[in-house]
Design a protein around this motif. Structure first.
Motif, mmCIF file in Angstrom:
data_model
loop_
_atom_site.group_PDB
_atom_site.id
_atom_site.type_symbol
_atom_site.label_atom_id
_atom_site.label_comp_id
_atom_site.label_asym_id
_atom_site.label_seq_id
_atom_site.Cartn_x
_atom_site.Cartn_y
_atom_site.Cartn_z
ATOM 1 N N VAL A 248 -0.059 -9.769 -9.523
ATOM 2 C CA VAL A 248 0.763 -10.977 -9.533
ATOM 3 C C VAL A 248 0.923 -11.403 -10.988
ATOM 4 N N THR A 249 2.140 -11.756 -11.383
ATOM 5 C CA THR A 249 2.396 -12.149 -12.767
ATOM 6 C C THR A 249 1.845 -13.548 -13.035
ATOM 7 N N PRO A 250 1.690 -13.939 -14.314
ATOM 8 C CA PRO A 250 1.258 -15.305 -14.619
ATOM 9 C C PRO A 250 2.164 -16.369 -14.014
ATOM 10 N N ALA A 251 3.428 -16.033 -13.782
ATOM 11 C CA ALA A 251 4.368 -16.984 -13.184
ATOM 12 C C ALA A 251 4.246 -17.051 -11.668
ATOM 13 N N GLY A 252 3.352 -16.243 -11.073
ATOM 14 C CA GLY A 252 3.166 -16.282 -9.632
ATOM 15 C C GLY A 252 4.098 -15.385 -8.852
ATOM 16 N N LEU A 253 4.752 -14.438 -9.521
ATOM 17 C CA LEU A 253 5.654 -13.503 -8.863
ATOM 18 C C LEU A 253 4.928 -12.193 -8.577
ATOM 19 N N PRO A 254 5.317 -11.490 -7.514
ATOM 20 C CA PRO A 254 4.705 -10.176 -7.285
ATOM 21 C C PRO A 254 5.083 -9.219 -8.403
ATOM 22 N N ARG A 255 4.116 -8.473 -8.896
ATOM 23 C CA ARG A 255 4.400 -7.491 -9.935
ATOM 24 C C ARG A 255 4.917 -6.225 -9.252
ATOM 25 N N THR A 256 6.169 -5.902 -9.528
ATOM 26 C CA THR A 256 6.776 -4.731 -8.896
ATOM 27 C C THR A 256 7.086 -3.666 -9.946
ATOM 28 N N PRO A 257 6.970 -2.383 -9.581
ATOM 29 C CA PRO A 257 6.710 -1.876 -8.230
ATOM 30 C C PRO A 257 5.235 -1.730 -7.884
ATOM 31 N N GLU A 258 4.342 -2.219 -8.750
ATOM 32 C CA GLU A 258 2.913 -1.966 -8.568
ATOM 33 C C GLU A 258 2.408 -2.473 -7.210
ATOM 34 N N LEU A 259 2.800 -3.705 -6.836
ATOM 35 C CA LEU A 259 2.311 -4.252 -5.573
ATOM 36 C C LEU A 259 2.849 -3.438 -4.394
ATOM 37 N N PHE A 260 4.107 -3.001 -4.483
ATOM 38 C CA PHE A 260 4.656 -2.181 -3.408
ATOM 39 C C PHE A 260 3.820 -0.923 -3.207
ATOM 40 N N TRP A 261 3.502 -0.219 -4.291
ATOM 41 C CA TRP A 261 2.796 1.050 -4.142
ATOM 42 C C TRP A 261 1.355 0.841 -3.696
ATOM 43 N N GLU A 262 0.743 -0.265 -4.109
ATOM 44 C CA GLU A 262 -0.590 -0.568 -3.584
ATOM 45 C C GLU A 262 -0.519 -0.820 -2.088
ATOM 46 N N LEU A 263 0.499 -1.577 -1.652
ATOM 47 C CA LEU A 263 0.675 -1.818 -0.222
ATOM 48 C C LEU A 263 0.959 -0.514 0.512
#
Length: 370
Positions: free
Chosen positions: A203-218
Motif C-alpha cells: 500500500v502506498t503512503p497515500a493509501g492506494l494499492p501498490r500495483t501490480p505488486e498487490l495483484f500478483w501477491e493476491l
C-alpha cells in the motif's frame, strides 16, 4: 565440513581467483544465506573462512564441486524497476558465479522475473532457490531468525477480501470503515490487514494499492476449490435452490469467470463455443447443494461446467450482463464476474495465462492492475 580445503582453509583453485573479493555483500545477508543453505544439506563457506576468494562465499556441493556465490540484498523485491536493477547487478557480477538475491520479501511475480533472468534468491521469510549447472534447489526453509518480523498480510480470508476490494477501485485511497462494511468484516480486522499491507509495501503512503505488486501477491493466494459437474442448472426449481439469481445481476448469484468471461471482455483468447463454463458460487453451502443436485462429472468425461467457491463474496456481486459487451461473439448468457477476478483466474496458468493478461486491458470503467 567436507575436506575440500587445505589447513589454511583456502578453497581449491578456480577460474576467477585473480579478481578481488566483492566488497558489497551485507554480512547479515551472508549469514542468512549460510543458515538457509545448511538446512538443505549443503555447505556454505563464508568469506572470512575462505581466504582470498573473489566472491561473497563458496557453495560446496555433495560431489565436492565449489561454486562461487555473489549476493545482492534488498528489503523488498518487486517487479517495479527490477529489470533495471538486474542490469546493474548483472554488470557487476563476475563470470562463473551464482548470483543470489537475499531479501526480507520477494513478491511472487518478482520471483518469476528473477528465475527468468537466471538469478537465485533467498526470501528470508522462508524460501530458497539456487539454480546453476548441475544444481537446482527450490525449497521452503526456516525463516531467518533476525529477519524483520512482519505481519502476514494474507494470514486469513480477510487478506484476500481486503486486497480484492482495494484492487477493484485502485484509484481510491483506503478508508477502514467503508471497506469493512463492504466486505462484512470488523473494522479492527481490516485495520490490522491494511497495516500488514503497509509493512509489506503493498500500500502506498497515500493509501492506494501498490500495483501490480498487490495483484500478483493476491494471485499467488488465489486457490478456489472447484467441482466438475455433469449438469447445468436450468429449470426454475434448481435455479432457486442453488441461488443462481438470473433476475438481478446487482445482487449475489452465480458468476462466470476464467476463459469464457475473458473472451467477452476482449482478452486475446480464442475458445470454442462449447467450452465448459467456470461458474463461481457464493459459498460452500451452495457448492454442497450443487454436488447433490447437478451430479459430479465422471473423471473420464468432459464436464458440462466447473463450479468454484468464490474466495471472496465480491466475486459473486455486481455481476455483468454479457449481452452488453461487443466481444460476446459466442452468445454468452451467464452473468460474469468482474475483470479483476477473471485475470486472477487466467494467471493461474503460468504459461498461456500470463501471456493473455499481459496483452489485455479491460474495458472501462475497470482499471488494469496487473
Amino acid at each position: 565440513m567436507r575436506s575440500v580445503f587445505g589447513n589454511d582453509r583456502t578453497p581449491k583453485p578456480c577460474d576467477d581467483l585473480r579478481v578481488t573479493r566483492s566488497p558489497h555483500a551485507d554480512p547479515n545477508a551472508v549469514e542468512e544465506l549460510a543458515d538457509a543453505v545448511a538446512t538443505v544439506g549443503l555447505d556454505f563457506v563464508r568469506p572470512d573462512e575462505a581466504g582470498d576468494v573473489p566472491a561473497d562465499g563458496v557453495l560446496v556441493l555433495p560431489d565436492d564441486r565449489q561454486l562461487l556465490v555473489e549476493i545482492e540484498t534488498s528489503s523488498l523485491v518487486t517487479t517495479k524497476g527490477l529489470r533495471d536493477q538486474l542490469r546493474l547487478w548483472s554488470h557487476r557480477r563476475r563470470a562463473n558465479t551464482i548470483g543470489v538475491v537475499v531479501a526480507d520479501r520477494i513478491t511472487a511475480d518478482a520471483r518469476e522475473e528473477l528465475r527468468a533472468a537466471g538469478w537465485s534468491w533467498l526470501d528470508t521469510r522462508g524460501h530458497l532457490r539456487l539454480a546453476a549447472d548441475g544444481l537446482l534447489i527450490d525449497a521452503n526453509v526456516p525463516a531467518a531468525l533476525h529477519a524483520p518480523r512482519r505481519r502476514e498480510p494474507f494470514a486469513g480470508r480477510v487478506g484476500i477480501e481486503v486486497a480484492s476490494a482495494m484492487l477493484l477501485t485502485p484509484e481510491r485511497a483506503v478508508s477502514i470503515r467503508p471497506l469493512a462494511a463492504q466486505i462484512g468484516r470488523a473494522p479492527s480486522s481490516v485495520s490490522a490487514t491494511i497495516a500488514a499491507f503497509r509493512d509489506a509495501n503493498l500500500v502506498t503512503p497515500a493509501g492506494l494499492p501498490r500495483t501490480p505488486e498487490l495483484f500478483w501477491e493476491l494471485a499467488s493466494r488465489w486457490r478456489p476449490t472447484e467441482l466438475a459437474i455433469a449438469l447445468e442448472p436450468r429449470d426454475g426449481g434448481l435455479l432457486t435452490a442453488l441461488r443462481v439469481n438470473f433476475d438481478d445481476f446487482d445482487e449475489p448469484g452465480w458468476a462466470l469467470g476464467d476463459s469464457r468471461a475473458a473472451a467477452v471482455y476482449g482478452a486475446p483468447i480464442a475458445i470454442k463455443s462449447n467450452h465448459p463454463p467456470v461458474l463461481y458460487v457464493p459459498d460452500q453451502q451452495v457448492m454442497r447443494r450443487a454436488a447433490q443436485l447437478l451430479v459430479p462429472a465422471r473423471e473420464d468425461s468432459t464436464p458440462t461446467a466447473v463450479v468454484r467457491v468464490a474466495p471472496t463474496p465480491l466475486v459473486c456481486t455486481h455481476r455483468q450482463d454479457p449481452s452488453s459487451f461487443p466481444g460476446n461473439g459466442n452468445g454468452e448468457h451467464w452473468p460474469m464476474t468482474r475483470p479483476l477476478f477473471v485475470a486472477l483466474d487466467l494467471v493461474q496458468d503460468p504459461g498461456r495465462g500470463r501471456e493473455i493478461v499481459d496483452g489485455w486491458t479491460p474495458p472501462e470503467p475497470w482499471s488494469r492492475v496487473w
